[in-house]
Each structure stands twice: as structure tokens, then as C-alpha cells.
Design a protein around this motif. Structure first.
Motif, PDB file in Angstrom:
ATOM      1  N   LEU A  92     115.520  30.788 -23.451  1.00  0.00           N
ATOM      2  CA  LEU A  92     114.319  30.248 -24.086  1.00  0.00           C
ATOM      3  C   LEU A  92     113.064  30.948 -23.592  1.00  0.00           C
ATOM      4  CD1 LEU A  92     115.154  26.425 -23.925  1.00  0.00           C
ATOM      5  CD2 LEU A  92     115.348  27.956 -25.904  1.00  0.00           C
ATOM      6  N   LYS A  93     113.065  31.340 -22.332  1.00  0.00           N
ATOM      7  CA  LYS A  93     111.932  32.015 -21.702  1.00  0.00           C
ATOM      8  C   LYS A  93     112.485  33.018 -20.692  1.00  0.00           C
ATOM      9  CE  LYS A  93     107.363  30.338 -20.627  1.00  0.00           C
ATOM     10  NZ  LYS A  93     106.601  29.240 -20.043  1.00  0.00           N
ATOM     11  N   PRO A  94     112.912  34.198 -21.147  1.00  0.00           N
ATOM     12  CA  PRO A  94     113.643  35.138 -20.286  1.00  0.00           C
ATOM     13  C   PRO A  94     112.904  35.596 -19.031  1.00  0.00           C
ATOM     14  CG  PRO A  94     113.787  35.803 -22.582  1.00  0.00           C
ATOM     15  CD  PRO A  94     112.801  34.680 -22.512  1.00  0.00           C
ATOM     16  N   LYS A  95     111.584  35.597 -19.027  1.00  0.00           N
ATOM     17  CA  LYS A  95     110.847  36.112 -17.871  1.00  0.00           C
ATOM     18  C   LYS A  95     110.494  35.017 -16.854  1.00  0.00           C
ATOM     19  CE  LYS A  95     109.076  40.008 -20.352  1.00  0.00           C
ATOM     20  NZ  LYS A  95     107.981  40.871 -20.676  1.00  0.00           N
ATOM     21  N   SER A  96     110.863  33.777 -17.139  1.00  0.00           N
ATOM     22  CA  SER A  96     110.532  32.665 -16.249  1.00  0.00           C
ATOM     23  C   SER A  96     111.569  32.543 -15.134  1.00  0.00           C
ATOM     24  CB  SER A  96     110.480  31.359 -17.051  1.00  0.00           C
ATOM     25  OG  SER A  96     110.360  30.264 -16.174  1.00  0.00           O
ATOM     26  N   ASN A  97     111.085  32.621 -13.890  1.00  0.00           N
ATOM     27  CA  ASN A  97     111.982  32.438 -12.745  1.00  0.00           C
ATOM     28  C   ASN A  97     112.483  31.001 -12.651  1.00  0.00           C
ATOM     29  OD1 ASN A  97     111.906  35.094 -11.878  1.00  0.00           O
ATOM     30  ND2 ASN A  97     110.079  34.765 -10.634  1.00  0.00           N
TER      31      ASN A  97
END
Length: 183
Positions: free
Chosen positions: A105-110
Motif C-alpha cells: 500500500l505504501k512501499p517506501k514506508s518503514n
């Protein structure tokens, strides 16, 4: 303080393994030598794990989020398992699969990348049967205890299989013990 929590969590995990293995051996085999062998092997493994290097992290808010996500996984799996009667394995599989999709859903979110691991740890708690887990309050309490163990052991046993299931087993076992002792 964080080092003390890690050391306590480390020895709790080892104790959980030792108690679990010993109970299996006493149930199946009544030989003292086998039990002593398991204790010796566990001591050697503990020694080698304890002397492996670990990196210490200090992220208090992320740790609290981990407890929340463990609770989400536990409650979801328990609902699918008990209320919808899908069975423990199917319920955990559905929960784990849905959690594995969250980072997309949010690939760059850790934060989104951390969610599947914690939700799946909670899924193991949610696999508890109704004769062990008396309801959602028990599941939430067991998830909280599992979350505490998870936080303490997050830098331990990385790369070793069975960590999440062991933490969940420990959380459910401690919750059952505390409820038995105090209620």
C-alpha cells in the motif's frame, strides 16, 4: 535499561523452550538421562546465542506500535478461528496473507514494512482454542504479554526459525498462568 530488558527476554525465551521441551519429554519418555541431555543441549545453545552480537535499538513509540499490531493479528485470527469457525491454521493463514499485502500500500514506508511480522506474531496468539482462551479479553492480555516479549527479544534470535511462535506461546502461557494465580 534496554540491555536489561533484552537479557531478561533472552532468558525468558530460553526458559520457555526448556519448559516446553521438558514437558514433552516427561509426557512421552520417563528417562532422566533424556531430560538431562535436553538441559545440557539447551545450556550450550543458550551460551552460544548469548555470545552472538546484537544491535541495540531504542524506539519506544515503534515498540508500542508493535504491541498494537500484535493485538490486531491476535484478535483478527481469533475472530476468524472461533467466531467464523474457519479453524486455527486457515485463520492464521488469512491474517498473515492480508498482513503481507500491507507494505504494498505504501512501499517506501518503514512502518508498513514492519507490520506483517508483528501481525503474524499476533496471529499465533489468536490460534488459541476457546478452552484455553476464554474470550477476546484473554487474547488482548496474551497479545500484550507477547508484545512485551517481542520488544525485549526484537534483536535476539534473528534468522532462527520459531521465534514468533515461541513468543506467542510464551505470551499465552504467561497469561494463563497469571489468570490462574490471580483469578
Amino acid at each position: 535499561m534496554k540491555k536489561i530488558i533484552s537479557v531478561v527476554a533472552f532468558f525468558l525465551i530460553i526458559a520457555i523452550h526448556l519448559i516446553f521441551l521438558t514437558s514433552i519429554l516427561f509426557e512421552k519418555i520417563n528417562t532422566t538421562w533424556v531430560v538431562l541431555g535436553v538441559i545440557l543441549i539447551t545450556a550450550m545453545i543458550t551460551y552460544s546465542y548469548y555470545h552472538s552480537s546484537t544491535e541495540q535499538e531504542d524506539h519506544f513509540l515503534i515498540d508500542l506500535q508493535d504491541i498494537f499490531y500484535i493485538a490486531i493479528g491476535g484478535v483478527t485470527t481469533y475472530f476468524l478461528n472461533v467466531d467464523l469457525k474457519l479453524g486455527a491454521v486457515i485463520a492464521a493463514g488469512i491474517t498473515g496473507t492480508l498482513a503481507a499485502l500491507i507494505p504494498y500500500l505504501k512501499p517506501k514506508s518503514n512502518t508498513f514494512k514492519r507490520i506483517p511480522l508483528t501481525v503474524y506474531c499476533g496471529a499465533f496468539v489468536g490460534m488459541s482454542q476457546p478452552n484455553v482462551a476464554s474470550g477476546y479479553s484473554f487474547i488482548l492480555f496474551a497479545c500484550f504479554l507477547t508484545g512485551i516479549l517481542f520488544i525485549g527479544a526484537k534483536n535476539l534470535f534473528n534468522g532462527f526459525g520459531g521465534k514468533l511462535g515461541t513468543l506467542a506461546f510464551g505470551g499465552v502461557a504467561f497469561a494463563s498462568l497469571l489468570i490462574y494465580l490471580f483469578l
